[in-house]
Design an enzyme around this catalytic site. Structure first.
Site, mmCIF file in Angstrom:
data_model
loop_
_atom_site.group_PDB
_atom_site.id
_atom_site.type_symbol
_atom_site.label_atom_id
_atom_site.label_comp_id
_atom_site.label_asym_id
_atom_site.label_seq_id
_atom_site.Cartn_x
_atom_site.Cartn_y
_atom_site.Cartn_z
ATOM 1 C CB SER A 61 -30.999 -6.949 -33.358
ATOM 2 O OG SER A 61 -31.619 -8.210 -33.468
ATOM 3 N N GLY B 97 -31.131 -12.754 -14.594
ATOM 4 C CA GLY B 97 -30.560 -12.214 -13.354
ATOM 5 C C GLY B 97 -30.384 -10.714 -13.381
ATOM 6 C CD GLU C 50 -27.053 -13.052 -11.004
ATOM 7 O OE1 GLU C 50 -27.150 -14.045 -11.716
ATOM 8 O OE2 GLU C 50 -27.016 -11.903 -11.449
ATOM 9 C CG HIS D 237 -26.745 -21.090 -15.475
ATOM 10 N ND1 HIS D 237 -27.434 -21.554 -14.385
ATOM 11 C CD2 HIS D 237 -26.769 -19.736 -15.390
ATOM 12 C CE1 HIS D 237 -27.875 -20.521 -13.669
ATOM 13 N NE2 HIS D 237 -27.479 -19.405 -14.261
ATOM 14 N NE ARG E 259 -23.441 -18.384 -13.431
ATOM 15 C CZ ARG E 259 -23.989 -17.530 -14.245
ATOM 16 N NH1 ARG E 259 -23.664 -17.551 -15.519
ATOM 17 N NH2 ARG E 259 -24.846 -16.659 -13.808
ATOM 18 C CG HIS F 26 -25.349 -19.758 -19.168
ATOM 19 N ND1 HIS F 26 -26.676 -19.503 -19.450
ATOM 20 C CD2 HIS F 26 -24.914 -18.683 -18.458
ATOM 21 C CE1 HIS F 26 -27.020 -18.334 -18.923
ATOM 22 N NE2 HIS F 26 -25.958 -17.805 -18.339
ATOM 23 N NE ARG G 65 -20.990 -14.921 -18.276
ATOM 24 C CZ ARG G 65 -22.255 -14.756 -17.897
ATOM 25 N NH1 ARG G 65 -22.708 -13.563 -17.580
ATOM 26 N NH2 ARG G 65 -23.096 -15.767 -17.873
ATOM 27 C CB SER H 23 -22.090 -11.391 -20.330
ATOM 28 O OG SER H 23 -23.252 -11.817 -19.713
HETATM 29 P P1 FAD Z 1 -27.140 -11.778 -28.320
HETATM 30 O O1 FAD Z 1 -27.997 -11.083 -27.377
HETATM 31 O O2 FAD Z 1 -27.150 -13.258 -28.307
HETATM 32 O O3 FAD Z 1 -27.515 -11.291 -29.776
HETATM 33 C C1 FAD Z 1 -26.941 -11.891 -30.904
HETATM 34 C C2 FAD Z 1 -27.651 -11.366 -32.123
HETATM 35 O O4 FAD Z 1 -26.948 -11.750 -33.294
HETATM 36 C C3 FAD Z 1 -29.061 -11.900 -32.307
HETATM 37 O O5 FAD Z 1 -29.869 -10.835 -32.748
HETATM 38 C C4 FAD Z 1 -28.911 -12.937 -33.417
HETATM 39 O O6 FAD Z 1 -30.069 -13.166 -34.179
HETATM 40 C C5 FAD Z 1 -27.843 -12.276 -34.253
HETATM 41 N N1 FAD Z 1 -27.080 -13.166 -35.126
HETATM 42 C C6 FAD Z 1 -26.379 -14.277 -34.797
HETATM 43 N N2 FAD Z 1 -25.803 -14.796 -35.896
HETATM 44 C C7 FAD Z 1 -26.145 -13.994 -36.941
HETATM 45 C C8 FAD Z 1 -25.877 -14.003 -38.320
HETATM 46 N N3 FAD Z 1 -25.151 -14.966 -38.896
HETATM 47 N N4 FAD Z 1 -26.388 -13.013 -39.088
HETATM 48 C C9 FAD Z 1 -27.162 -12.039 -38.555
HETATM 49 N N5 FAD Z 1 -27.443 -11.990 -37.237
HETATM 50 C C10 FAD Z 1 -26.944 -12.955 -36.443
HETATM 51 N N6 FAD Z 1 -25.797 -12.252 -18.816
HETATM 52 C C11 FAD Z 1 -25.831 -11.329 -17.836
HETATM 53 O O7 FAD Z 1 -24.926 -10.480 -17.751
HETATM 54 N N7 FAD Z 1 -26.867 -11.322 -16.968
HETATM 55 C C12 FAD Z 1 -27.894 -12.210 -17.026
HETATM 56 O O8 FAD Z 1 -28.820 -12.144 -16.243
HETATM 57 C C13 FAD Z 1 -27.860 -13.197 -18.036
HETATM 58 N N8 FAD Z 1 -28.837 -14.143 -18.116
HETATM 59 C C14 FAD Z 1 -28.819 -15.012 -19.178
HETATM 60 C C15 FAD Z 1 -29.872 -15.924 -19.314
HETATM 61 C C16 FAD Z 1 -29.917 -16.765 -20.411
HETATM 62 C C17 FAD Z 1 -31.052 -17.741 -20.551
HETATM 63 C C18 FAD Z 1 -28.889 -16.701 -21.375
HETATM 64 C C19 FAD Z 1 -28.927 -17.595 -22.565
HETATM 65 C C20 FAD Z 1 -27.831 -15.827 -21.227
HETATM 66 C C21 FAD Z 1 -27.782 -14.980 -20.132
HETATM 67 N N9 FAD Z 1 -26.739 -14.075 -19.951
HETATM 68 C C22 FAD Z 1 -26.779 -13.166 -18.941
HETATM 69 C C23 FAD Z 1 -25.729 -13.904 -20.982
HETATM 70 C C24 FAD Z 1 -26.110 -12.693 -21.824
HETATM 71 O O9 FAD Z 1 -27.508 -12.670 -21.992
HETATM 72 C C25 FAD Z 1 -25.453 -12.724 -23.187
HETATM 73 O O10 FAD Z 1 -24.078 -12.958 -23.049
HETATM 74 C C26 FAD Z 1 -25.656 -11.383 -23.881
HETATM 75 O O11 FAD Z 1 -27.025 -11.081 -23.943
HETATM 76 C C27 FAD Z 1 -25.061 -11.435 -25.263
HETATM 77 O O12 FAD Z 1 -25.421 -10.265 -25.941
HETATM 78 P P2 FAD Z 1 -24.965 -10.082 -27.434
HETATM 79 O O13 FAD Z 1 -25.552 -8.805 -27.895
HETATM 80 O O14 FAD Z 1 -23.505 -10.275 -27.513
HETATM 81 O O15 FAD Z 1 -25.607 -11.322 -28.207
HETATM 82 C C1 SIN Z 2 -28.761 -15.980 -14.310
HETATM 83 O O1 SIN Z 2 -29.734 -15.243 -14.165
HETATM 84 O O2 SIN Z 2 -28.498 -16.936 -13.574
HETATM 85 C C2 SIN Z 2 -27.853 -15.719 -15.459
HETATM 86 C C3 SIN Z 2 -26.891 -14.691 -15.089
HETATM 87 C C4 SIN Z 2 -25.730 -14.731 -16.013
HETATM 88 O O3 SIN Z 2 -25.588 -15.623 -16.834
HETATM 89 O O4 SIN Z 2 -24.893 -13.835 -15.886
#
Ligand code: FAD
Ligand code: SIN
Length: 540
Positions: free
Chosen positions: A15, A50, A122, A245, A291, A352, A387, A392
């Site tokens: 989610s 970010g 960035e 990161h 990065r 990261h 990346r 992302s």
């Molecule tokens: P997620 O948002 O990680 O969601 C994964 C979901 O899967 C969660 O709900 C989790 O509970 C669920 N899940 C996992 N395993 C299971 C399972 N076995 N069964 C059921 N559910 C499960 N990217 C950017 O582009 N810009 C940014 O500014 C940025 N800042 C970031 C800052 C931080 C601190 C971090 C950690 C990452 C950042 N990133 C950023 C990267 C970006 O946030 C992620 O790559 C992106 O949010 C991933 O989205 P997603 O929906 O693929 O996964």
């Molecule tokens: C950050 O805010 O530095 C994270 C951005 C990213 O991971 O894309």
């Protein structure tokens, strides 16, 4: 253990931004069940700071965003995928705004009363193009998407439901091309395993930062989706490209707290513990270099000076600006006794983002029919060997919407045969928690020590041996005992660790995020060559 079988049209695992955006699109065409491991908002998305990179200003262009992405990707991006994602980005952002997302705005200079989206900058971006909600972009995305999902009766979100494994025709002993028919899911609170049958199964499980001792990722990032896909026979690619990161807060009481790259985008500079602004020695873009270069430079400076961190300095900016632009970072640091308007911020690199993942096209289509992978779990070819910041969240939006359309247009008929219930071990083990914690710690430490920012073949081989031993041990425990979320995560992390090491050993060069002292330069023969692995060909 009790079991129960349920059916839906679309089974989505996760989610975060990818899972919820897919669900909102798919809900117009059938019943969607979203299973999520903990609370709905708990995801990497929720911690994103970010923002989202997208071309929205007159000074910017698709060509420039494409060029910056390709440059960061170090010769390994798929150009047509980059082009599609960059060009479809603005329309998906507009949809996100229509769904209720509130980005930070600013007054247009010299046009009193008129406002426009505020654009951050960035590393690696030649223009300001990062849409953000102050420094809490992810929290606002989750709020908006969860609120929108709650208004759709066709979407059911099941919290504390942890997917265990995919059910495929191959596992059921059927001949012909492999296809996905559903999944086993642990209902953590109810203490039972549910069998879900669905013609479309979507992995949106995020990344695998928890495979490393130090990470910016939340605890859910255990690589579950990647491990499930790998076990089911799907291709996995480019896992050697783990992004570290450069600036994770270094403080004994701050677990995994990120200091956004946007802080450097607004002028912050990196300094050694002696105060030297060292990035000029590594790259013309200094603290805003890509990065991989910044993280390696910090690693090298920490080794050279013997210090356990470097500093980030934004004290030259007005205090009011810092507090308004970065309220979350300012207040978290203040809680820990660091006033970032006056003091330097101690930072270290931390794991990261996984640039590789389950092999897909730009529609999230995997090698297994009926199985889609979107968001961080997928390897579409957008990121290549490194990346570009804030690409992302953009990729997740575009690919989730495309996957929803593709799965609607190509939905396979449900498998005629009923799905068998989950076979679990029966034993409860009083020592289990201790064993899991110990193995988890050993794995994450080995990955940090041997498969980190700078690698050698000897260290990688050492890691491979330890991971192999751990896998045997985990397998013994796993099959004997009733499954728990911790055990499932440990088993998955070991698979992910193995994939990272196998991909790293398979690339005899240094490129982007993969830096191996035994092969310190890129080898042109390896440009445009992904490291693709399959369970069967690896014997794992
Ligand atoms: P997620 O948002 O990680 O969601 C994964 C979901 O899967 C969660 O709900 C989790 O509970 C669920 N899940 C996992 N395993 C299971 C399972 N076995 N069964 C059921 N559910 C499960 N990217 C950017 O582009 N810009 C940014 O500014 C940025 N800042 C970031 C800052 C931080 C601190 C971090 C950690 C990452 C950042 N990133 C950023 C990267 C970006 O946030 C992620 O790559 C992106 O949010 C991933 O989205 P997603 O929906 O693929 O996964
Ligand atoms: C950050 O805010 O530095 C994270 C951005 C990213 O991971 O894309």
């Amino acid at each position: 253990m009790d079991h129960e079988t349920r059916a839906c049209d679309f089974l989505v695992m996760g989610s975060g931004i990818a899972g919820l955006f897919f669900a909102l699109h798919a809900a117009e065409h059938g019943r969607v069940v979203v299973v999520t491991k903990k609370q709905s908002a708990e995801s990497s998305t929720n911690h994103a700071q970010g923002g989202i990179a997208a071309v929205t200003s007159k000074e910017d262009s698709f060509a420039m965003h494409v060029r910056d992405t390709l440059e960061a990707g170090a010769g390994l991006c798929r150009e047509e995928v980059v082009r599609t994602i960059v060009e479809e980005g603005p329309a998906r952002i507009a949809e996100l705004i229509d769904l209720g997302m509130r980005f930070t705005e600013r007054e247009i200079p010299n046009e009193p009363g008129r406002r426009e989206l505020d654009l951050g900058r960035e590393g690696g971006h030649s223009k300001r193009r990062i849409l953000h909600a102050q420094d809490m972009t992810g929290r606002e995305i989750e709020r908006a998407l969860l609120a929108a999902a709650s208004r759709r009766p066709n979407i059911q979100i099941l919290e504390n439901h942890c997917a265990i494994d995919l059910i495929t025709s191959q596992k059921l002993g059927r001949s012909g091309p492999n296809r996905c028919a559903g999944a086993y899911v642990l209902d953590v609170v109810g203490g039972r395993v549910l069998t879900f049958s669905a013609p479309v199964v979507v992995l949106a499980t995020g990344g695998c930062g928890k495979v490393y001792l130090y990470t910016t990722n939340p605890d859910i990032a255990a690589g579950d989706g990647l491990a499930m896909a790998y076990r089911a026979g799907a291709g996995v690619a480019n896992m050697e490209f783990i992004q570290f990161h450069p600036t994770c807060l270094y403080h004994p009481r701050a677990k995994s707290f990120l200091i956004s790259e946007a802080v450097r985008g607004e002028g912050a500079v990196l300094r050694t513990i002696d105060g030297e602004e060292f990035m000029g020695r590594y790259h013309p873009l200094k603290s805003l270099a890509p990065r991989d270069i910044v993280a390696r430079a910090i690693d090298s400076e920490m080794k050279r000076t013997g210090a356990d961190h470097v500093f980030l300095d934004i004290t030259h900016k007005p205090a009011r600006f810092i507090m308004q632009r970065f309220p979350n970072i300012y207040s978290r640091c203040m809680e820990l006794g660091i006033d970032i308007t006056k003091e330097l911020i101690p930072v270290v690199p931390a794991a990261h983002y996984q640039c590789g993942g389950v092999v897909t096209d730009v529609n999230g289509v995997t090698e297994i029919a009926g199985l889609y992978a979107i968001g961080e779990v997928a390897c579409t070819g957008l990121h290549g060997a490194n990346r570009l910041a804030s690409n992302s969240l953009l990729e997740a939006l575009v690919c989730a919407s495309r996957a929803a359309r593709h799965s609607r247009e190509h939905r396979p008929a449900p498998l005629a045969q009923p799905l068998p219930p989950w076979q679990s071990g029966q034993a409860h083990n009083p020592d289990e928690a201790v064993v899991v914690a110990h193995n988890w710690d050993e794995l994450r430490r080995a990955m940090w020590d041997y498969v980190g920012i700078v690698r050698t073949n000897k260290r990688l081989e050492r890691a491979r041996k330890r991971i192999g031993n751990l896998q045997e041990e985990i397998q013994e425990y796993y099959w004997d005992f009733i499954v728990t979320r911790d055990l499932l995560e440990l088993r998955n992390l070991a698979v992910v660790a193995q994939c990272i090491v196998d991909c790293a050993l398979g690339r005899p060069e240094s490129r982007g995020l993969h830096y191996n002292l035994d092969f310190p330069r890129p080898d042109p023969a390896w440009a445009q060559r992904d490291s693709v692995i399959h369970k069967d060909s690896q014997g794992g």
